[in-house]
Scaffold this motif. Structure first.
Motif, mmCIF file in Angstrom:
data_model
loop_
_atom_site.group_PDB
_atom_site.id
_atom_site.type_symbol
_atom_site.label_atom_id
_atom_site.label_comp_id
_atom_site.label_asym_id
_atom_site.label_seq_id
_atom_site.Cartn_x
_atom_site.Cartn_y
_atom_site.Cartn_z
ATOM 1 N N GLN A 1 -18.932 -3.104 -4.501
ATOM 2 C CA GLN A 1 -18.273 -2.186 -5.415
ATOM 3 C C GLN A 1 -17.567 -1.085 -4.619
ATOM 4 O O GLN A 1 -18.163 -0.472 -3.745
ATOM 5 N N VAL A 2 -16.303 -0.844 -4.954
ATOM 6 C CA VAL A 2 -15.545 0.198 -4.256
ATOM 7 C C VAL A 2 -15.218 1.378 -5.159
ATOM 8 O O VAL A 2 -14.863 2.458 -4.665
ATOM 9 N N SER A 3 -15.328 1.205 -6.473
ATOM 10 C CA SER A 3 -15.107 2.312 -7.403
ATOM 11 C C SER A 3 -15.640 1.925 -8.772
ATOM 12 O O SER A 3 -15.896 0.747 -9.048
ATOM 13 N N ALA A 4 -15.792 2.915 -9.646
ATOM 14 C CA ALA A 4 -16.261 2.676 -11.007
ATOM 15 C C ALA A 4 -15.980 3.903 -11.861
ATOM 16 O O ALA A 4 -15.877 5.029 -11.346
ATOM 17 N N PHE A 5 -15.843 3.679 -13.160
ATOM 18 C CA PHE A 5 -15.739 4.795 -14.101
ATOM 19 C C PHE A 5 -16.364 4.368 -15.420
ATOM 20 O O PHE A 5 -16.553 3.166 -15.671
ATOM 21 N N THR A 6 -16.693 5.325 -16.251
ATOM 22 C CA THR A 6 -17.390 5.037 -17.502
ATOM 23 C C THR A 6 -16.458 5.181 -18.699
ATOM 24 O O THR A 6 -15.488 5.939 -18.682
ATOM 25 N N VAL A 7 -16.806 4.433 -19.738
ATOM 26 C CA VAL A 7 -16.155 4.485 -21.045
ATOM 27 C C VAL A 7 -17.121 5.212 -21.974
ATOM 28 O O VAL A 7 -18.347 5.107 -21.797
ATOM 29 N N PRO A 8 -16.624 5.978 -22.970
ATOM 30 C CA PRO A 8 -17.531 6.793 -23.795
ATOM 31 C C PRO A 8 -18.659 6.034 -24.489
ATOM 32 O O PRO A 8 -19.736 6.595 -24.730
#
Length: 335
Positions: free
Chosen positions: A59-66
């Motif tokens: 994994q090189v990046s990640a972000f969340t959804v509400p």
């Protein structure tokens, strides 16, 4: 009107019968595939090529959804996710570009010709990126229970868990045909994914632990896959759950139960496990996966993660020696 759902009791009855007959399905799956294509390579023995449990991607990046993600799609350099009655459009770095309200019970998303196609159990709705409604149409039957859709330059293909077939429409919603599997679709749950790559329609026949292929005119081409826990096989009562593809035409599968993401050639030769359950984040639900260039975008729970090929990790796996010289995913990283 008959409900377009399967009860929990019915689900376990169906799954139980399939598991009880596992040796029959496992032995017959490859036979069915080879009847459709006598030259099809056997896939079961390829698992011996996996020497470790290491995933060749990190994994090189990640972000969340509400909220928990209900459906996920990749469009050019944008990521589209549906969650709790909202459709979110993100840049690949997680920056929110737009969002708008949609109905609940969304089953799938597809994007083509700059338009976003939303699949619901008994209808299809089409929007532009700004959230303006373009068109919509109802399912062929009140008894339909749609699962997944794929959009080609000229048609829309939808899988129906109730009718156990594929329904083909024009881009404007005109009915064209029903597509029946010569092997008979067995769909114990909603694992009935469909995708389009290089002029071919691929769909999961999950109760048979197979992937089937069709022409855009609905003609059956072939099938591959067999039941089993080993790499290169499909485990549980209903896998693979998700399908994707690479720019070079390799098929990417995602399984539930013991989640993992694997790679196959278009004719069913097993390449490698790309992401195992530990690397994905565990659980028992299938992760949705899309491919863009040398990146895997994976949606699960309320998170969208980006993975890239790691040459150091991959040296311990079959992924580094699979023989696909033009694989776009293997550009990767060196630590």
């Amino acid at each position: 009107m008959k409900k377009n759902t399967i009860s929990r009791k019915e689900f376990f009855q169906v799954c139980g019968s399939i598991l009880a007959g596992g040796s029959i399905l496992g032995g017959s799956a490859l036979l069915l595939a080879k009847r459709g294509n006598p030259n099809l390579a056997e896939v079961g023995t390829a698992s011996s090529r996996e020497t470790t449990g290491t995933s060749p991607y990190r994994q090189v990046s990640a972000f969340t959804v509400p909220d928990p993600i209900e459906a996920f799609e990749l469009y050019d350099d944008k990521l589209i996710a549906a969650a709790a009655g909202q459709l979110y459009i993100y840049a690949q770095d997680g920056a929110l570009l737009n969002n708008f309200i949609i109905d609940s019970h969304l089953r799938d998303i597809a994007v083509a010709n700059g338009l976003i196609y939303l699949l619901f159990p008994t209808r299809i709705e089409v929007y532009n990126e700004s959230g303006d409604a373009i068109r919509n149409w109802e399912a062929c039957s009140d008894e339909s229970d749609y699962c997944s859709l794929a959009v080609t330059p000229e048609a829309v293909f939808v899988t129906d868990a109730a009718a156990k077939n594929i329904c083909q429409y024009t881009l404007e919603g005109g009915f064209r045909r029903f597509i029946q599997s010569p092997n008979r679709f067995i769909i114990p749950s909603y694992s009935f994914d469909i995708t389009y790559a290089d002029g071919v329609i691929y769909c999961s026949n999950s109760g048979r632990h197979q992937i089937e292929s069709y022409t855009v005119d609905g003609e059956y081409i072939a099938a591959f896959g067999q039941a089993g826990d080993a790499a290169g096989m499909f485990c549980g009562c209903c896998n693979p759950a998700r399908l994707a593809y690479t720019a070079s035409g390799e098929l990417i599968t995602s399984e539930k139960g013991n989640p993992r993401i694997s790679c196959y050639s278009p004719d069913g030769e097993f390449r490698s496990v790309l992401l195992d359950s530990k690397t994905l984040g565990g659980g028992n639900v299938a992760y949705d996966v899309k491919v863009s260039g040398d990146r895997l975008f994976v949606a699960g729970k309320n998170k969208i993660s980006t993975f890239r090929y790691d040459k150091t990790l991959a040296a311990k796996t079959a992924c580094s020696v699979c023989g696909v010289s033009n694989c776009p995913l293997r550009k990767g990283l060196t630590i």
